[in-house]
Design a protein around this motif. Structure first.
Motif, PDB file in Angstrom:
ATOM      1  N   SER A 142       0.703  -1.292   0.017  1.00 28.11           N
ATOM      2  CA  SER A 142       0.082  -0.064  -0.029  1.00 28.11           C
ATOM      3  C   SER A 142       0.834   1.271   0.046  1.00 28.11           C
ATOM      4  O   SER A 142       0.417   2.289  -0.894  1.00 28.11           O
ATOM      5  CB  SER A 142      -1.009   0.030   1.146  1.00 28.11           C
ATOM      6  N   ARG A 143       1.934   1.220   0.795  1.00 23.24           N
ATOM      7  CA  ARG A 143       2.790   2.357   0.807  1.00 23.24           C
ATOM      8  C   ARG A 143       3.445   2.681  -0.755  1.00 23.24           C
ATOM      9  O   ARG A 143       3.412   3.785  -0.858  1.00 23.24           O
ATOM     10  CB  ARG A 143       3.855   2.015   1.637  1.00 23.24           C
ATOM     11  N   LEU A 144       3.757   1.493  -1.201  1.00 15.15           N
ATOM     12  CA  LEU A 144       4.524   1.750  -2.644  1.00 15.15           C
ATOM     13  C   LEU A 144       3.428   2.192  -3.589  1.00 15.15           C
ATOM     14  O   LEU A 144       3.722   3.285  -4.544  1.00 15.15           O
ATOM     15  CB  LEU A 144       4.930   0.484  -3.125  1.00 15.15           C
ATOM     16  N   LYS A 145       2.460   1.802  -3.499  1.00 13.48           N
ATOM     17  CA  LYS A 145       1.330   2.344  -4.370  1.00 13.48           C
ATOM     18  C   LYS A 145       0.792   3.718  -4.296  1.00 13.48           C
ATOM     19  O   LYS A 145       0.671   4.469  -5.044  1.00 13.48           O
ATOM     20  CB  LYS A 145      -0.191   1.394  -4.200  1.00 13.48           C
ATOM     21  N   ARG A 146       0.628   4.178  -2.803  1.00 11.73           N
ATOM     22  CA  ARG A 146       0.302   5.456  -2.389  1.00 11.73           C
ATOM     23  C   ARG A 146       1.427   6.270  -2.890  1.00 11.73           C
ATOM     24  O   ARG A 146       1.076   7.523  -3.452  1.00 11.73           O
ATOM     25  CB  ARG A 146       0.207   5.701  -1.056  1.00 11.73           C
ATOM     26  N   TYR A 147       2.736   5.959  -2.889  1.00  4.96           N
ATOM     27  CA  TYR A 147       3.854   6.830  -3.174  1.00  4.96           C
ATOM     28  C   TYR A 147       3.820   7.175  -4.721  1.00  4.96           C
ATOM     29  O   TYR A 147       4.021   8.244  -5.212  1.00  4.96           O
ATOM     30  CB  TYR A 147       4.962   6.246  -2.868  1.00  4.96           C
ATOM     31  N   ILE A 148       3.748   5.921  -5.835  1.00  5.88           N
ATOM     32  CA  ILE A 148       3.417   6.331  -6.805  1.00  5.88           C
ATOM     33  C   ILE A 148       2.259   7.161  -7.618  1.00  5.88           C
ATOM     34  O   ILE A 148       2.350   7.869  -8.244  1.00  5.88           O
ATOM     35  CB  ILE A 148       3.419   4.612  -7.511  1.00  5.88           C
ATOM     36  N   ASP A 191       9.139   0.101 -18.057  1.00  3.56           N
ATOM     37  CA  ASP A 191       7.785  -0.171 -17.607  1.00  3.56           C
ATOM     38  C   ASP A 191       7.093   1.176 -17.227  1.00  3.56           C
ATOM     39  O   ASP A 191       5.844   1.071 -17.360  1.00  3.56           O
ATOM     40  CB  ASP A 191       7.928  -0.780 -16.011  1.00  3.56           C
ATOM     41  N   TYR A 192       7.503   2.213 -16.945  1.00  2.49           N
ATOM     42  CA  TYR A 192       7.028   3.571 -16.957  1.00  2.49           C
ATOM     43  C   TYR A 192       6.406   3.765 -18.022  1.00  2.49           C
ATOM     44  O   TYR A 192       5.237   4.415 -18.525  1.00  2.49           O
ATOM     45  CB  TYR A 192       7.762   4.635 -16.318  1.00  2.49           C
ATOM     46  N   GLU A 203       1.528  -1.589 -10.126  1.00  4.00           N
ATOM     47  CA  GLU A 203       1.325  -3.189 -10.177  1.00  4.00           C
ATOM     48  C   GLU A 203       2.827  -3.605 -10.661  1.00  4.00           C
ATOM     49  O   GLU A 203       2.988  -4.947 -10.298  1.00  4.00           O
ATOM     50  CB  GLU A 203       0.192  -3.539 -11.033  1.00  4.00           C
ATOM     51  N   LYS A 204       3.124  -3.121 -11.734  1.00  7.40           N
ATOM     52  CA  LYS A 204       4.556  -3.662 -12.387  1.00  7.40           C
ATOM     53  C   LYS A 204       5.519  -3.439 -11.196  1.00  7.40           C
ATOM     54  O   LYS A 204       6.316  -4.457 -11.106  1.00  7.40           O
ATOM     55  CB  LYS A 204       4.762  -3.097 -13.659  1.00  7.40           C
ATOM     56  N   MET A 205       5.522  -2.572 -10.452  1.00  6.12           N
ATOM     57  CA  MET A 205       6.533  -2.321  -9.318  1.00  6.12           C
ATOM     58  C   MET A 205       6.492  -3.154  -8.257  1.00  6.12           C
ATOM     59  O   MET A 205       7.447  -3.499  -7.826  1.00  6.12           O
ATOM     60  CB  MET A 205       6.604  -0.838  -9.151  1.00  6.12           C
ATOM     61  N   LEU A 206       5.282  -3.371  -8.058  1.00  2.00           N
ATOM     62  CA  LEU A 206       5.044  -4.471  -7.045  1.00  2.00           C
ATOM     63  C   LEU A 206       5.440  -5.866  -7.397  1.00  2.00           C
ATOM     64  O   LEU A 206       6.036  -6.606  -6.315  1.00  2.00           O
ATOM     65  CB  LEU A 206       3.486  -4.803  -6.706  1.00  2.00           C
ATOM     66  N   LEU A 207       5.433  -6.220  -8.608  1.00  2.00           N
ATOM     67  CA  LEU A 207       6.014  -7.561  -9.000  1.00  2.00           C
ATOM     68  C   LEU A 207       7.448  -7.451  -8.827  1.00  2.00           C
ATOM     69  O   LEU A 207       7.924  -8.943  -8.722  1.00  2.00           O
ATOM     70  CB  LEU A 207       5.721  -7.835 -10.424  1.00  2.00           C
TER      71      LEU A 207
END
Length: 210
Positions: A142-148, A191-192, A203-207
């Protein structure tokens, strides 16, 4: 004199009817009575309900009525459900109708729902797992997604010019602090560029996050 007054009254009535015909549906035509709303979640594939009715799974985008306030419920097995109140607010076209056509033009819009829009129109929720052992992982994701989501444009700007503060912070969050910043930027750049929306890039960064 009476004949003159009757004629004036008739003319006023005709003007009033024309006012309704010309302006009543202005915002309804331009804004329509529905608005597109996007809902995503961590983790994805959660059920989305609008006013108790299943409408799909996250990531979900659909049309909702502007007329009434609505409630979205996001739920997934093993997680506590989250509720979002979709509050309608008056659209700018409504006030434009009042200026151009008076309340005769705005009245129908308020009834039809064309005068309302949901703001914000995009939502992201982090579902909390019932099993506490999974909570740490979900919080990290969640932290990663919020930051992005919050720094999407700035990350792109730095990838185009020179990696700096935003990309460096993303590197730390993803667990690549030992990787040189230029190499990390090169790793995520493809990916960006291929991602149309922040959620897709997230989602790609989570992987690939550690």
């Amino acid at each position: 004199m009476m004949k003159s007054n009757s004629k004036k009254c008739l003319i006023n009535n005709v003007k009033f009817l024309l006012c309704i015909l010309l302006f009543a549906g202005c915002a309804t035509i331009i804004n329509r009575t529905e608005q597109s709303v996007s809902i995503n979640s961590t983790p994805i594939d959660a059920i989305v309900q609008i006013n108790g009715n299943d409408v799909g799974k996250t990531p979900w985008t659909g049309s909702v009525s502007r007329k009434d306030s609505m409630q979205a419920t996001i739920k997934k097995e093993g997680y506590n459900p989250q509720i979002i109140n979709l509050e309608g607010r008056l659209s700018g076209w409504f006030w434009g109708n009042i200026i151009s056509g008076g309340f005769c033009g705005s009245g129908t819009d308020a009834i039809s729902g064309g005068a309302y829009e949901y703001s914000p129109s995009s939502y992201h929720v982090a579902l909390e797992p019932i099993n506490k052992n999974e909570k740490v992982v979900i919080e990290s994701q969640s932290r990663l997604k919020r930051y992005i989501l919050a720094n999407w444009s700035d990350i792109g700007s730095e990838l185009v010019s020179k990696p700096a503060e935003r990309v460096d912070a993303l590197r730390e969050i993803m667990g690549y602090s030992n990787k040189p910043l230029p190499d990390f930027a090169k790793m995520i750049n493809t990916d960006y560029l291929s991602s149309k929306e922040p959620d897709e890039f997230a989602e790609k960064m989570l992987l690939i996050s550690k």
